[in-house]
Design a protein around this motif. Structure first.
Motif, mmCIF file in Angstrom:
data_model
loop_
_atom_site.group_PDB
_atom_site.id
_atom_site.type_symbol
_atom_site.label_atom_id
_atom_site.label_comp_id
_atom_site.label_asym_id
_atom_site.label_seq_id
_atom_site.Cartn_x
_atom_site.Cartn_y
_atom_site.Cartn_z
ATOM 1 N N GLY A 115 0.796 -1.219 0.000
ATOM 2 C CA GLY A 115 0.000 0.000 0.000
ATOM 3 C C GLY A 115 0.829 1.269 0.000
ATOM 4 N N LEU A 116 2.025 1.224 0.589
ATOM 5 C CA LEU A 116 2.857 2.416 0.736
ATOM 6 C C LEU A 116 3.744 2.671 -0.478
ATOM 7 C CD1 LEU A 116 3.831 4.722 2.585
ATOM 8 C CD2 LEU A 116 5.484 3.119 3.570
ATOM 9 N N TYR A 117 4.297 1.607 -1.070
ATOM 10 C CA TYR A 117 5.340 1.784 -2.087
ATOM 11 C C TYR A 117 4.899 1.443 -3.513
ATOM 12 C CZ TYR A 117 8.709 2.210 1.739
ATOM 13 O OH TYR A 117 9.400 2.622 2.858
ATOM 14 N N SER A 118 3.677 0.951 -3.704
ATOM 15 C CA SER A 118 3.287 0.452 -5.027
ATOM 16 C C SER A 118 3.311 1.525 -6.110
ATOM 17 C CB SER A 118 1.894 -0.193 -4.952
ATOM 18 O OG SER A 118 0.937 0.736 -4.471
ATOM 19 N N LEU A 119 3.086 2.784 -5.740
ATOM 20 C CA LEU A 119 3.061 3.857 -6.740
ATOM 21 C C LEU A 119 4.403 4.563 -6.890
ATOM 22 C CD1 LEU A 119 -0.449 5.474 -6.135
ATOM 23 C CD2 LEU A 119 0.318 4.244 -8.160
ATOM 24 N N GLN A 120 5.388 4.146 -6.106
ATOM 25 C CA GLN A 120 6.698 4.793 -6.188
ATOM 26 C C GLN A 120 7.543 4.134 -7.283
ATOM 27 O OE1 GLN A 120 8.775 5.339 -2.488
ATOM 28 N NE2 GLN A 120 6.895 5.771 -1.330
ATOM 29 N N ASN A 121 8.267 4.945 -8.011
ATOM 30 C CA ASN A 121 9.134 4.450 -9.081
ATOM 31 C C ASN A 121 10.502 4.099 -8.493
ATOM 32 O OD1 ASN A 121 10.206 3.803 -11.571
ATOM 33 N ND2 ASN A 121 10.706 5.926 -12.084
ATOM 34 N N ILE A 122 10.658 2.841 -8.071
ATOM 35 C CA ILE A 122 11.887 2.395 -7.421
ATOM 36 C C ILE A 122 12.659 1.524 -8.413
ATOM 37 C CG2 ILE A 122 12.860 1.122 -5.470
ATOM 38 C CD1 ILE A 122 10.275 1.772 -3.932
ATOM 39 N N THR A 123 13.681 2.084 -9.039
ATOM 40 C CA THR A 123 14.457 1.353 -10.044
ATOM 41 C C THR A 123 15.660 0.646 -9.439
ATOM 42 O OG1 THR A 123 15.658 3.383 -10.570
ATOM 43 C CG2 THR A 123 13.741 2.859 -11.926
ATOM 44 N N ASN A 124 16.214 1.194 -8.376
ATOM 45 C CA ASN A 124 17.299 0.532 -7.654
ATOM 46 C C ASN A 124 16.732 -0.172 -6.434
ATOM 47 O OD1 ASN A 124 19.351 1.557 -9.410
ATOM 48 N ND2 ASN A 124 19.253 3.517 -8.304
ATOM 49 N N GLU A 125 17.258 -1.334 -6.118
ATOM 50 C CA GLU A 125 16.700 -2.140 -5.037
ATOM 51 C C GLU A 125 16.653 -1.349 -3.724
ATOM 52 O OE1 GLU A 125 17.188 -6.586 -3.097
ATOM 53 O OE2 GLU A 125 18.998 -5.445 -3.613
ATOM 54 N N LYS A 126 15.480 -1.395 -3.091
ATOM 55 C CA LYS A 126 15.298 -0.767 -1.778
ATOM 56 C C LYS A 126 14.902 -1.860 -0.791
ATOM 57 C CE LYS A 126 13.475 3.313 -0.932
ATOM 58 N NZ LYS A 126 12.569 4.470 -0.737
ATOM 59 N N ILE A 127 15.636 -1.940 0.314
ATOM 60 C CA ILE A 127 15.322 -2.898 1.378
ATOM 61 C C ILE A 127 14.526 -2.169 2.451
ATOM 62 C CG2 ILE A 127 16.226 -4.521 3.072
ATOM 63 C CD1 ILE A 127 16.806 -5.339 0.222
ATOM 64 N N VAL A 128 13.328 -2.662 2.710
ATOM 65 C CA VAL A 128 12.419 -2.032 3.660
ATOM 66 C C VAL A 128 12.136 -3.002 4.804
ATOM 67 C CG1 VAL A 128 10.096 -1.113 3.992
ATOM 68 C CG2 VAL A 128 11.338 -0.621 1.878
ATOM 69 N N LEU A 129 12.215 -2.511 6.024
ATOM 70 C CA LEU A 129 11.793 -3.286 7.186
ATOM 71 C C LEU A 129 10.473 -2.700 7.673
ATOM 72 C CD1 LEU A 129 13.868 -4.660 10.103
ATOM 73 C CD2 LEU A 129 11.783 -3.385 10.619
ATOM 74 N N VAL A 130 9.426 -3.510 7.650
ATOM 75 C CA VAL A 130 8.110 -3.084 8.140
ATOM 76 C C VAL A 130 7.926 -3.637 9.546
ATOM 77 C CG1 VAL A 130 5.620 -3.120 7.781
ATOM 78 C CG2 VAL A 130 7.162 -3.050 5.800
ATOM 79 N N TYR A 131 7.704 -2.730 10.490
ATOM 80 C CA TYR A 131 7.528 -3.099 11.894
ATOM 81 C C TYR A 131 6.106 -2.731 12.291
ATOM 82 C CZ TYR A 131 8.754 -3.575 16.866
ATOM 83 O OH TYR A 131 8.817 -3.972 18.189
ATOM 84 N N LYS A 132 5.251 -3.749 12.433
ATOM 85 C CA LYS A 132 3.853 -3.504 12.778
ATOM 86 C C LYS A 132 3.583 -4.027 14.182
ATOM 87 C CE LYS A 132 -0.946 -4.247 11.401
ATOM 88 N NZ LYS A 132 -1.396 -4.714 12.738
ATOM 89 N N ALA A 133 3.309 -3.120 15.089
ATOM 90 C CA ALA A 133 2.999 -3.470 16.475
ATOM 91 C C ALA A 133 1.572 -3.028 16.763
ATOM 92 C CB ALA A 133 3.976 -2.802 17.434
ATOM 93 N N GLY A 134 0.648 -3.964 16.655
ATOM 94 C CA GLY A 134 -0.763 -3.641 16.820
ATOM 95 C C GLY A 134 -1.302 -4.040 18.178
ATOM 96 N N GLY A 135 -2.607 -4.255 18.216
ATOM 97 C CA GLY A 135 -3.248 -4.572 19.482
ATOM 98 C C GLY A 135 -2.947 -5.965 19.993
ATOM 99 N N GLY A 136 -2.777 -6.916 19.051
ATOM 100 C CA GLY A 136 -2.617 -8.293 19.495
ATOM 101 C C GLY A 136 -1.370 -9.001 19.055
ATOM 102 N N SER A 137 -0.676 -8.486 18.042
ATOM 103 C CA SER A 137 0.490 -9.203 17.524
ATOM 104 C C SER A 137 1.543 -8.227 17.030
ATOM 105 C CB SER A 137 0.079 -10.144 16.381
ATOM 106 O OG SER A 137 -0.445 -9.410 15.289
ATOM 107 N N LEU A 138 2.761 -8.748 16.922
ATOM 108 C CA LEU A 138 3.891 -7.981 16.411
ATOM 109 C C LEU A 138 4.411 -8.669 15.160
ATOM 110 C CD1 LEU A 138 6.186 -5.872 16.611
ATOM 111 C CD2 LEU A 138 7.371 -7.438 18.156
ATOM 112 N N ASP A 139 4.486 -7.934 14.063
ATOM 113 C CA ASP A 139 4.962 -8.452 12.779
ATOM 114 C C ASP A 139 6.188 -7.680 12.332
ATOM 115 O OD1 ASP A 139 2.812 -10.104 12.758
ATOM 116 O OD2 ASP A 139 1.858 -9.262 10.980
ATOM 117 N N VAL A 140 7.185 -8.402 11.853
ATOM 118 C CA VAL A 140 8.355 -7.784 11.241
ATOM 119 C C VAL A 140 8.596 -8.470 9.901
ATOM 120 C CG1 VAL A 140 10.825 -7.334 11.414
ATOM 121 C CG2 VAL A 140 9.405 -7.241 13.470
#
Length: 562
Positions: free
Chosen positions: A193-218
Motif C-alpha cells: 500500500g505504501l510503495y506500489s506507486l513509487q518508481n523504485i528502479t534501484n533495489e530498496k530494502i524495507v523493514l516493516v515493523y507492525k505493532a498492533g493490538g494483538g500481535s507484532l509483525d516484522v
C-alpha cells in the motif's frame, strides 16, 4: 452510504475489495485498478471496533457492540483473533482466557468454543464463526456503497499465523459465502500500500515493523521495479497493545487490594471498567509523563485512584519491550542483512506511538529515519485491496508490472526418530517452491513408511503444528537401508502444500494435499486412512452448528455499525 466527494463513475465499475481484520479494529478498502476508496461503516467511520455483542434482542457489531461491554460482559466478544486456529489446551490460550469476561470451553478437536446467550438461548460458536459476523457486515457495507454484490475478497493475516490460523480465518469468511481469493500478511500489505506507486528502479530494502493490538509483525522486503519480494519475516502472535494494557490493569488491581484489602480480580464488571480507564491512561502516556487512573465506586463505596507514571509503565513492561526486539534480530538474520543495508524502517500500529518503543527502534537503527506514514492505519487495507486487484487481473497501467513474492512463515517437515523434526522446507523460503529429501528404511523387509507432517520452528514436534499423516505402503522387500524413499514438499502460490512419498525406481507413490479443507478435517476428525491415494475420513460425530441454527432459525436484525 457514499462518502462526500466520491467518484460515482468509480462505483459503477467492477472492483476488488481488501479487508484488514485487526484484533482491535477492522477496515476495508475498494480498488478499481487505479484508485482506492476506504469503506465507511454505518456511522461513517472507517475503523470499526472488532466487537460482537449478543443480546436479548439481537446481535450488535462494531461500536454498538463495544458499548455493551459493561452492561453485557459475558456475551460481548472481543480479542477473538487470538483464539482463531488455536487449541484450547495451549498454555497461551489458557492465559488469555483468564483475562476475558466471556465463557470459553473446550470443544471437539481441542478447539475453543465461545458460549453466549442470544435471545434467551444458549449458542456455542467457534472463533471463526464469531469472525463471520464481522465479515458479514463489512460485506453488507461494501454492497451498500457500490450497489453490487461482493463475493470475493483478500484478507490480511499476521505474518506469524500458522496454517491452522490462516485456514480458519478463511473459513470464517466462507461461512458467509465469501470466497477468499488470497490472504496477505499484514506487513506485506503495508509495504504494498505504501510503495506500489513509487518508481523504485534501484533495489530498496524495507523493514516493516507492525505493532498492533494483538500481535507484532516484522517483515524485510526487497522492492525494485514493482517487484515486492519477502526476504524474511518474524513476529510474535501474543505481543501487542493488549499485553501492555493487561500489565497496567494488574498493577492497579494490586494497588487497590493493598489499600482496601479487597481483591477485584474476579469481578468482571469492575475489571472491565478499570480496563477502559487503563486503556485511556496508556494512550495518554504517549504524550504525558504522569496520569491519574480513576474509577469511582469500583467496589461498594470504594473509589479506585492510582497515580501512574511513564517510568512505572516502562519498568512494569520491561520484559515486553525486550520481546519487541527479538523478531527484528531474527528477521535480519534470516534475510542476511545488517542495519546499514536497510533503507526504510516503516513503523505502523498503535503500540509504535509508545516513546520507549520508539527509543528502542532508534537505538537499533542509528542514523536511520523511522517512517510513520500519515495514513498508516489504512495501509493494510490498501495493500489487501491491491492484492485482490492483482489476483482478479484488474490493474491499471501504473500497476501492470506489480509482482509479489511471498515466503513461508514457518518451517515444514516430517517427524523422524524420537519425535524430532526433519525440515524439508525452511522458514522464509520463497514460494511457489518444491523441495525433497531422500530417506530409507530402518528395518529389514520393512513394507510401510509412515509420514507425519508438521509446521513450526521447534526441533521437537510436540511443540509444532501437526498437519496430517499417511503411509507409503507395499515397499518392495529388501534389507534395511536399501530402499530409497523420496519425500517431496510442493507449495503452490496459494500456500497449499502437497506432500508426496515415492519409492524410487518403482511406480509406488502416495500423497496428501494440505489445504484449507484438509486442515478443517484434521481439526474436527479423530481418525483417517489413506486409500487409493485419497484421504477417507470417518463420519464427523459432532459439529457445533450454532452459526447455522442462528442464520436459519433466528431472523435477527443485525444492529451494527461495521
Amino acid at each position: 452510504m457514499i462518502p462526500e466527494g466520491s467518484n460515482l463513475k468509480f462505483l459503477e465499475q467492477n472492483y476488488a475489495i481488501g479487508i484488514d481484520l485487526g484484533i482491535s479494529y477492522c477496515r476495508a478498502c475498494l480498488f478499481d485498478g487505479e484508485k482506492f476508496m476506504m469503506i465507511p461503516n454505518e456511522i461513517n467511520e472507517i475503523a470499526t471496533p472488532s466487537y460482537i455483542s449478543f443480546t436479548e434482542t439481537g446481535v450488535l457489531v462494531g461500536q454498538k457492540g463495544k458499548d455493551e461491554i459493561l452492561h453485557n460482559p459475558q456475551n460481548t466478544i472481543f480479542n477473538i483473533k487470538r483464539l482463531v486456529g488455536q487449541r484450547f489446551s495451549d498454555l497461551q490460550v489458557q492465559e488469555d482466557i483468564k483475562n476475558l469476561p466471556f465463557i470459553i470451553e473446550q470443544g471437539p478437536g481441542d478447539k475453543p468454543l465461545i458460549v453466549v446467550e442470544l435471545k434467551k438461548r444458549i449458542f456455542k460458536f467457534y472463533p471463526e464463526e464469531i469472525y463471520s459476523f464481522l465479515i458479514e457486515k463489512i460485506i453488507e457495507n461494501a454492497e451498500s456503497l457500490t450497489k453490487q454484490p461482493v463475493n470475493e475478497v483478500v484478507v490480511t493475516v499476521p505474518a506469524y499465523f500458522n496454517r491452522a490460523q490462516i485456514y480458519q480465518t478463511i473459513k470464517g469468511c466462507s461461512l458467509d459465502s465469501v470466497k477468499v481469493l488470497r490472504t496477505i500478511k499484514e506487513s506485506q500489505a503495508i509495504a504494498l500500500g505504501l510503495y506500489s506507486l513509487q518508481n523504485i528502479t534501484n533495489e530498496k530494502i524495507v523493514l516493516v515493523y507492525k505493532a498492533g493490538g494483538g500481535s507484532l509483525d516484522v517483515s524485510i522486503i526487497s522492492i525494485q521495479d514493482q517487484i515486492f519480494e519477502v526476504k524474511a519475516m518474524s513476529g510474535d502472535n501474543h505481543l501487542g497493545g493488549e499485553d501492555f494494557l493487561q500489565r497496567i490493569v494488574e498493577f492497579c488491581l494490586e494497588e487497590f487490594k493493598l489499600h482496601s484489602k479487597v481483591d477485584l480480580s474476579g469481578d468482571k464488571n469492575a475489571v472491565l471498567k478499570l480496563r477502559q480507564e487503563c486503556e485511556n491512561a496508556r494512550k495518554k502516556l504517549t504524550t504525558d509523563y504522569d496520569v491519574m487512573i480513576k474509577v469511582p465506586r469500583i467496589y461498594s463505596a470504594y473509589d479506585l485512584k492510582v497515580n501512574f507514571s511513564r517510568k512505572q509503565f516502562e519498568e512494569l513492561c520491561y520484559d515486553l519491550f525486550q520481546r519487541c526486539i527479538q523478531p527484528i534480530v531474527s528477521a535480519m538474520k534470516d534475510a542476511k542483512v545488517n542495519a546499514i543495508d536497510i533503507h526504510d524502517i516503516v513503523i505502523v500500529g498503535g503500540l509504535t506511538r509508545t516513546p520507549r518503543l520508539n527509543q528502542i527502534l532508534e537505538d537499533l537503527f542509528k542514523n536511520k529515519n523511522l517512517v510513520r506514514p500519515h495514513n498508516h492505519h489504512d495501509l493494510s487495507a490498501y495493500g489487501a485491496a491491491l492484492e485482490a486487484g492483482i489476483v482478479m487481473g484488474k490493474m491499471g497501467p501504473q500497476f501492470q508490472n506489480l509482482l509479489q513474492i511471498d515466503a513461508t512463515s514457518y518451517g515444514l517437515g516430517i517427524e523422524v526418530d524420537n519425535g524430532k523434526m526433519q525440515y524439508i522446507i525452511n522458514r522464509n523460503t520463497a514460494f511457489p517452491t518444491t523441495k525433497s529429501v531422500i530417506f530409507t528404511t530402518s528395518k529389514d523387509y520393512q513394507s510401510e513408511f509412515p509420514i507425519r507432517v508438521y509446521e513450526g520452528q521447534s526441533e521437537d514436534t510436540k511443540f509444532d503444528l501437526f498437519l496430517g499423516e499417511f503411509k507409503l505402503i507395499n515397499i518392495q522387500p529388501s534389507f534395511k537401508g536399501v530402499p530409497r524413499i523420496e519425500i517431496k514438499f510442493d507449495i503452490d502460490g496459494q500456500r497449499n502444500l502437497t506432500v508426496t512419498a515415492s519409492e524410487m525406481g518403482t511406480l509406488n507413490r502416495r500423497y496428501i494435499k494440505i489445504d484449507s479443507e484438509w486442515i478443517s478435517k484434521i481439526n474436527f476428525q479423530k481418525e483417517a486412512e489413506i486409500k487409493n491415494k485419497n484421504v477417507i475420513f470417518q463420519e464427523n460425530v459432532f459439529q457445533p452448528i450454532s452459526i447455522q441454527i442462528y442464520k436459519k432459525e433466528s431472523q435477527i436484525e443485525m444492529m451494527s455499525d461495521v
